[in-house]
Scaffold this active site. Structure first.
Site, short mmCIF file in Angstrom:
data_model
loop_
_atom_site.label_atom_id
_atom_site.label_comp_id
_atom_site.label_asym_id
_atom_site.label_seq_id
_atom_site.Cartn_x
_atom_site.Cartn_y
_atom_site.Cartn_z
N ALA A 63 0.68 -0.69 -0.10
CA ALA A 63 0.05 -0.03 0.20
C ALA A 63 1.06 1.24 0.03
O ALA A 63 1.82 1.16 0.34
CB ALA A 63 -0.81 0.41 1.37
N ASP A 64 0.84 2.42 -1.56
CA ASP A 64 1.34 3.65 -0.81
C ASP A 64 0.17 4.11 0.44
O ASP A 64 -0.49 5.13 -0.58
CB ASP A 64 0.77 3.71 -2.08
CG ASP A 64 2.06 5.26 -2.24
OD1 ASP A 64 2.03 5.89 -1.20
OD2 ASP A 64 1.97 5.86 -3.78
N GLY A 129 18.82 5.16 16.03
CA GLY A 129 19.46 3.80 17.03
C GLY A 129 18.85 2.67 16.61
O GLY A 129 18.32 2.39 16.12
N HIS A 130 19.66 1.80 17.26
CA HIS A 130 20.30 0.25 17.34
C HIS A 130 20.02 -0.28 18.93
O HIS A 130 20.19 0.29 19.65
CB HIS A 130 21.21 -0.14 16.36
CG HIS A 130 20.89 0.23 14.63
ND1 HIS A 130 19.61 -0.64 14.09
CD2 HIS A 130 21.75 0.90 14.25
CE1 HIS A 130 20.11 -0.02 12.98
NE2 HIS A 130 20.61 0.12 13.19
N ILE A 132 22.33 -2.26 20.45
CA ILE A 132 23.39 -1.03 20.99
C ILE A 132 23.50 -0.08 21.45
O ILE A 132 24.27 0.08 22.88
CB ILE A 132 24.78 -1.66 20.48
CG1 ILE A 132 25.68 -1.29 21.23
CG2 ILE A 132 24.63 -0.39 19.24
CD1 ILE A 132 27.16 -2.05 20.03
N ASP A 159 15.85 -5.57 21.58
CA ASP A 159 15.20 -5.56 20.27
C ASP A 159 14.02 -6.59 20.45
O ASP A 159 12.79 -6.49 20.71
CB ASP A 159 15.93 -6.24 19.56
CG ASP A 159 16.44 -4.89 18.29
OD1 ASP A 159 16.08 -3.61 18.24
OD2 ASP A 159 17.08 -5.25 17.48
#
Length: 363
Positions: A63-64, A129-130, A132, A159
């Protein structure tokens, strides 16, 4: 389409806006437990979607969301849903006209699950960010690794542990509340928030004086000689964890430690000495011999297996912890339910037309 859903969440409808990391993992948990999940992806994004394991059990529509007609059809899906999962930066859903306020106005029972690293508010909320980065500010990263440097614990702590599973538990609580009250709500699940919760035991130990700021110096961080890994004569490591005195006594006798080991283990200042003694004994025999002697006892000794070896371990085979699905060996759904057992469903590989998805949820 996926097979007919089974599990405790059969009949629950969830719209997942496709992202990376913890959000699709949370959606997989809902699908594994029987929820009817439809994934909404950007046009052309399907080849780069998360791996088949993260996408199992639920069809995908493209879907756009900047196209008014397609965005309106997605709103119709949300109108018919019990819950929504998204993992975008704060403000993205609002700019698309799919923010929680207008969606809750259209569907007052909706549970809007928001998965971010930093949370919806705060000075870092809008920044990238991730895992870590998120666990770094919580104290978790500083506590993990050898003495000379912190080491990222894969992305298990942030996560998936501090993020996805807190999103799942929060959304389940909100769904129960919506069933009772008829009123949905926003679930703001931030990885940094959940990670801090996961550190509760460390905070308890610190408050009672039982936690040192150094790594490799505490009960569960590898500092204790009776809670760590040791190399055998063949270079293979075994995990040793006889924390309780009675279990340590079984271990002590089996490996040939002197009875004075109990006194050494009682004083953290003597831990390095005891660790050297254990290491010297363990390295004299190959891992197979130690495991034959200790694995099926209360000495709390286990092999340290890689991913492929784990899938073949007799205990995990007996419990069917791994399954074959979509041509891949995958982790089986967890936990287990006695009355409404879960069943991992194959990932539908063909895109579901958006119009079909809206029609499917029209009743």
């Amino acid at each position: 389409m996926a097979a007919t859903a089974k599990g405790p969440l059969a009949g629950i409808r969830v719209v997942e806006f496709v992202g990376l990391g913890p959000a699709p993992f949370a959606a997989m948990q809902f699908a594994d437990m029987g929820a009817d999940v439809i994934r909404v992806a950007r046009p052309g994004a399907v080849p780069t979607l998360p791996d088949p394991i993260s996408g199992r059990g639920r069809p995908t529509v493209e879907a756009d969301l900047k196209a008014p007609d397609e965005a309106d059809m997605v709103r119709q899906l949300v109108d018919r849903a019990d819950a929504l999962i998204e993992g975008f930066r704060p403000g993205v859903m609002e700019r698309l006209g799919l923010g929680p306020e207008p969606m809750l106005e259209r569907n007052p029972r909706l549970v809007h699950g928001r998965m971010t690293g930093w949370g919806q508010t705060g000075p870092l909320a809008s920044h990238a960010g991730h895992d870590i980065n998120f666990i770094a500010i919580t104290g978790a990263l500083a506590a993990i690794g050898p003495a000379d440097r912190p080491l990222p614990p894969l992305n298990l702590v942030g996560d998936f542990g501090g993020g996805a599973m807190f999103l799942v538990s929060g959304m389940l609580a909100a769904l129960l509340s919506a069933q009772r009250t008829g009123t949905g709500q926003i679930v703001d699940a931030a990885i940094c928030d959940g990670t801090i919760q996961l550190m509760s035991m460390a905070h308890d130990l610190a408050a009672s004086g039982g936690w040192r700021a150094e790594r490799d110096a505490n009960l569960l961080d590898g500092g204790a000689p009776y809670y760590g890994t040791y190399a055998c004569a063949d270079g293979v490591h075994i995990a040793v964890g006889p924390i309780e005195p009675q279990f340590f006594e079984l271990f002590r006798q089996a490996v040939g430690l002197d009875a004075s080991a109990h006194a050494l283990r009682a004083d953290p200042r003597n831990w390095p000495v005891l660790k050297e003694q254990i290491a010297a004994l363990i390295c004299t025999r190959p891992s197979a011999e130690w495991l034959a002697l200790l694995e099926h006892s209360d000495a709390c000794v286990s092999p340290v297996l890689d991913l492929h070896q784990a899938a073949k371990h007799p205990h995990l085979v007996a419990r069917e912890n791994f399954i074959e699905l979509d041509g891949l060996t995958q982790p089986a759904p967890a936990p287990r339910f006695s009355a409404t057992p879960t069943e991992a469903r194959a990932r539908p590989h063909d895109l579901l037309p958006l119009t079909d998805a809206v029609s499917m949820w029209s009743n």
